[in-house]
Scaffold this motif. Structure first.
Motif, PDB file in Angstrom:
ATOM      1  N   ASN A  63     -46.500 -26.031  23.228  1.00 18.27           N
ATOM      2  CA  ASN A  63     -45.642 -26.747  24.174  1.00 18.27           C
ATOM      3  C   ASN A  63     -46.429 -27.849  24.873  1.00 18.27           C
ATOM      4  O   ASN A  63     -46.701 -27.793  26.076  1.00 18.27           O
ATOM      5  CB  ASN A  63     -45.054 -25.760  25.194  1.00 18.27           C
ATOM      6  N   LEU A 110     -47.470 -32.352  24.620  1.00 17.70           N
ATOM      7  CA  LEU A 110     -47.143 -33.662  24.079  1.00 17.70           C
ATOM      8  C   LEU A 110     -48.130 -33.975  22.957  1.00 17.70           C
ATOM      9  O   LEU A 110     -49.330 -34.095  23.186  1.00 17.70           O
ATOM     10  CB  LEU A 110     -47.224 -34.718  25.180  1.00 17.70           C
ATOM     11  N   ALA A 166     -37.338 -31.386  21.105  1.00 16.52           N
ATOM     12  CA  ALA A 166     -38.298 -30.812  22.051  1.00 16.52           C
ATOM     13  C   ALA A 166     -39.625 -31.559  22.014  1.00 16.52           C
ATOM     14  O   ALA A 166     -40.309 -31.672  23.040  1.00 16.52           O
ATOM     15  CB  ALA A 166     -38.522 -29.334  21.746  1.00 16.52           C
ATOM     16  N   ALA A 219     -39.194 -34.530  24.201  1.00  9.86           N
ATOM     17  CA  ALA A 219     -38.890 -34.135  25.578  1.00  9.86           C
ATOM     18  C   ALA A 219     -40.150 -33.911  26.405  1.00  9.86           C
ATOM     19  O   ALA A 219     -40.092 -33.890  27.638  1.00  9.86           O
ATOM     20  CB  ALA A 219     -38.028 -32.872  25.583  1.00  9.86           C
ATOM     21  N   HIS A 220     -41.297 -33.774  25.742  1.00 16.13           N
ATOM     22  CA  HIS A 220     -42.557 -33.605  26.468  1.00 16.13           C
ATOM     23  C   HIS A 220     -43.098 -34.918  27.014  1.00 16.13           C
ATOM     24  O   HIS A 220     -44.034 -34.905  27.819  1.00 16.13           O
ATOM     25  CB  HIS A 220     -43.607 -32.966  25.552  1.00 16.13           C
ATOM     26  N   ARG A 225     -43.356 -38.086  29.407  1.00 19.95           N
ATOM     27  CA  ARG A 225     -43.035 -38.232  30.821  1.00 19.95           C
ATOM     28  C   ARG A 225     -42.722 -39.685  31.194  1.00 19.95           C
ATOM     29  O   ARG A 225     -42.694 -40.024  32.366  1.00 19.95           O
ATOM     30  CB  ARG A 225     -44.197 -37.716  31.679  1.00 19.95           C
ATOM     31  N   LYS A 242     -35.293 -24.729  24.653  1.00 16.49           N
ATOM     32  CA  LYS A 242     -36.641 -25.256  24.459  1.00 16.49           C
ATOM     33  C   LYS A 242     -36.711 -26.742  24.797  1.00 16.49           C
ATOM     34  O   LYS A 242     -37.698 -27.210  25.373  1.00 16.49           O
ATOM     35  CB  LYS A 242     -37.095 -25.020  23.013  1.00 16.49           C
ATOM     36  N   VAL A 243     -35.668 -27.472  24.449  1.00 15.00           N
ATOM     37  CA  VAL A 243     -35.623 -28.888  24.786  1.00 15.00           C
ATOM     38  C   VAL A 243     -35.547 -29.048  26.304  1.00 15.00           C
ATOM     39  O   VAL A 243     -36.280 -29.844  26.910  1.00 15.00           O
ATOM     40  CB  VAL A 243     -34.418 -29.572  24.121  1.00 15.00           C
ATOM     41  N   ALA A 274     -38.822 -28.294  28.034  1.00 14.17           N
ATOM     42  CA  ALA A 274     -39.831 -29.329  27.839  1.00 14.17           C
ATOM     43  C   ALA A 274     -39.611 -30.507  28.764  1.00 14.17           C
ATOM     44  O   ALA A 274     -40.570 -31.113  29.264  1.00 14.17           O
ATOM     45  CB  ALA A 274     -39.836 -29.790  26.385  1.00 14.17           C
ATOM     46  N   HIS A 282     -40.189 -33.372  33.994  1.00 15.03           N
ATOM     47  CA  HIS A 282     -40.201 -34.832  33.982  1.00 15.03           C
ATOM     48  C   HIS A 282     -39.897 -35.381  35.370  1.00 15.03           C
ATOM     49  O   HIS A 282     -38.878 -35.039  35.974  1.00 15.03           O
ATOM     50  CB  HIS A 282     -39.160 -35.347  32.985  1.00 15.03           C
ATOM     51  N   GLY A 287     -40.700 -24.749  34.287  1.00 12.47           N
ATOM     52  CA  GLY A 287     -40.691 -26.201  34.152  1.00 12.47           C
ATOM     53  C   GLY A 287     -40.075 -26.879  35.351  1.00 12.47           C
ATOM     54  O   GLY A 287     -40.575 -27.904  35.831  1.00 12.47           O
TER      55      GLY A 287
END
Length: 505
Positions: free
Chosen positions: A328, A330, A355, A358-359, A361, A378-379, A382, A386, A408
């Motif tokens: 998990n 980027l 996903a 989605a990591h 930023r 999961k998406v 992630a 943000h 998160g």
């Protein structure tokens, strides 16, 4: 009491007068905590060094002691620390070059900017450990000279040194053009032939498992080759000769080199050892054809390493995430994706691919919000940290996915205080989310009080400056020493409580 004083020494709100009192209580364990204080004054630093001589070294490295403050006869280690920083006079270097203490000569040998006469003295030192330290850090000319030293440990140190000339490193690697080594640390203390028992019962034995010598210094030369292969200054062509070496350790070292010729990369891509192939898979020099070939590797560690490769083709990466878990995080290739590629990834029908992106930023607001509304947990998890997500959006994430996104959301820098309070009361609880709340800058006293109920979040909450001062003071008697130390370091701790700790100490 010692843990309380460690915390107090690190407390940024400790008044200068109490720092003075803490210096008077310092011992060898407490002194490093005080030496690291950014507000420690010169007078306090000198007082600390005079009370605890061991503190003079970190104080010298921190720049709290100058050459005028240090007597090399009284504080030799501090003087060496100043020389290591390039802040000591040359006269000290000449003094330590003939010091009877081998450890001091060895420390000196690692210092930068030594004058030529001191280098010559150290290069002729009777102790190979001193000469090896010099060879490791010496400039090119000296390193080249010491590469021919009769002791294998000195040659090994020259092989570590990136300033050693490439031609000399090639000679160390192959042995061509250098006289054979005459000594190694095995034969200088054992009768040869000798093979060190991996289960050696001698408590004072310094030999490593696998150390051996039959007069050829086999283990020392093997270690030297492994080191030279890992030195980026070693010529690639000389290194590539070891792609078929029977030693896996040498092939491991070779696989990490970014300058490997194509034929060596191809050979290592078919290596029978999966770990070597995985090391190669992370090599930034891999070209696209080899990346595509290795994507079919049967070992998941190899495929995982490929997923983290900065230049893996996107179509290969999206296929890899269906067969392996890259973690998990980027991934480098996703971080470097163009706006068009990012948009295509975010619109993928595969949630594992969505996903990945989605990591990031730095997503455009519309794309970020669309991913935050994704039906796949999961998406959503992630994208939850943000920055820029509104409170309404973060609450919608929690309502839609529950415990799977709590951590998160709690890690989101824009999570408002009221939401953080709700997260720690969520049922079921996510312990990772509670820890995130305990370290969040916006955490309220109410949220932190709830965090104290979790044993792993408790030390984090005990150190948080928003914790009520009375609660921080009450934690000074907690059963957990980590919590006590954290409470003593809390900047909200009342000054009266700090003073009481010093009286008790």
């Amino acid at each position: 009491m010692s843990f309380l004083l460690y915390g107090l020494a690190a407390n940024p709100s400790l008044p200068a007068g109490l720092v003075d009192r803490l210096v008077l209580l310092a011992d060898a364990d407490l002194a490093p905590f005080l030496a690291g204080r950014p507000d420690l004054g010169r007078t306090q630093a000198l007082a600390l060094a005079r009370r605890v001589e061991e503190a003079a070294v970190p104080l010298a490295y921190e720049g709290r002691l100058a050459a005028d403050d240090v007597d090399p006869a009284r504080w030799p280690d501090a003087a060496l620390a100043l020389l290591d920083r390039g802040a000591g006079p040359v006269a000290w270097a000449r003094r330590f070059a003939t010091d009877p203490d081998r450890a001091r000569r060895e420390k000196l040998a690692a210092c930068p900017g030594l004058p030529a006469d001191v280098i010559d003295l150290l290069a002729a030192d009777p102790d190979p450990g001193v000469v090896a330290e010099l060879a490791w850090f010496a400039p090119a000319e000296t390193a080249a000279r010491l590469a021919a030293h009769p002791h294998a440990s000195v040659r090994h140190a020259a092989a570590l040194n990136e300033a050693t000339p490439p031609a000399v490193l090639a000679a160390l690697l192959t042995g061509e053009g250098l006289p054979p080594a005459r000594h190694c640390r095995v034969c200088e203390q054992e009768e040869v032939p000798f093979v060190h028992d991996p289960e050696c019962p001698r408590p004072d034995c310094a030999l490593l498992p696998g150390d051996a010598c039959d007069g050829t210094h086999a283990s020392a030369l093997h270690r030297l080759r492994e080191t030279a292969l890992g030195n980026p200054a070693t010529p690639a062509e000389a290194a590539a000769r070891f792609a078929d070496d029977p030693s896996p350790a040498l092939r491991y070292a070779l696989a990490a080199r970014p300058d490997l010729p194509a034929r060596a990369r191809a050979r290592l891509a078919a290596d029978p050892v999966p770990g070597i192939r995985a090391t190669l898979a992370g090599n930034p020099a891999l070209d696209e054809p080899l990346l595509r070939t290795m994507a079919a590797d049967p070992d998941p560690a190899v495929r995982r390493a490929l997923a983290h490769h900065p230049r893996v083709p996107l179509d290969v990466l999206t296929a890899l995430v269906r067969t392996t878990k890259p973690g998990n995080v980027l991934l480098p290739r996703i971080a470097a994706a163009s706006p068009a590629e990012t948009g295509a990834l975010a619109a993928s029908p595969d949630p594992a691919v969505r996903a990945l992106v989605a990591h990031r930023r730095d997503l455009p607001r519309e794309m970020r919000d669309r991913l935050a509304a994704d039906p796949d947990a999961k998406v959503a998890a992630a994208v939850a940290p943000h920055p820029g997500l509104t409170e309404a959006c973060l609450r919608a994430l929690v309502a839609r996915h529950g415990v799977r996104v709590l951590a998160g959301v709690a890690a989101n820098p824009d999570a408002p205080p009221a939401l953080l309070e709700d997260l720690v009361r969520h049922v079921p609880t996510a312990r990772k989310a509670v820890r995130e709340v305990a370290r969040h800058p916006a955490a309220t006293p109410e949220a932190l009080l709830a965090c104290l109920a979790d044993d792993r979040a408790r030390p984090l909450a005990a150190r948080h400056p928003a914790l009520p001062p009375s609660v921080a003071a009450s934690l000074l008697t907690d059963a957990d020493e980590e919590v006590r130390e954290a409470a003593a370091a809390n900047p909200s701790l009342p000054v009266a409580a700090m003073a009481d700790l010093l009286r008790e100490g």
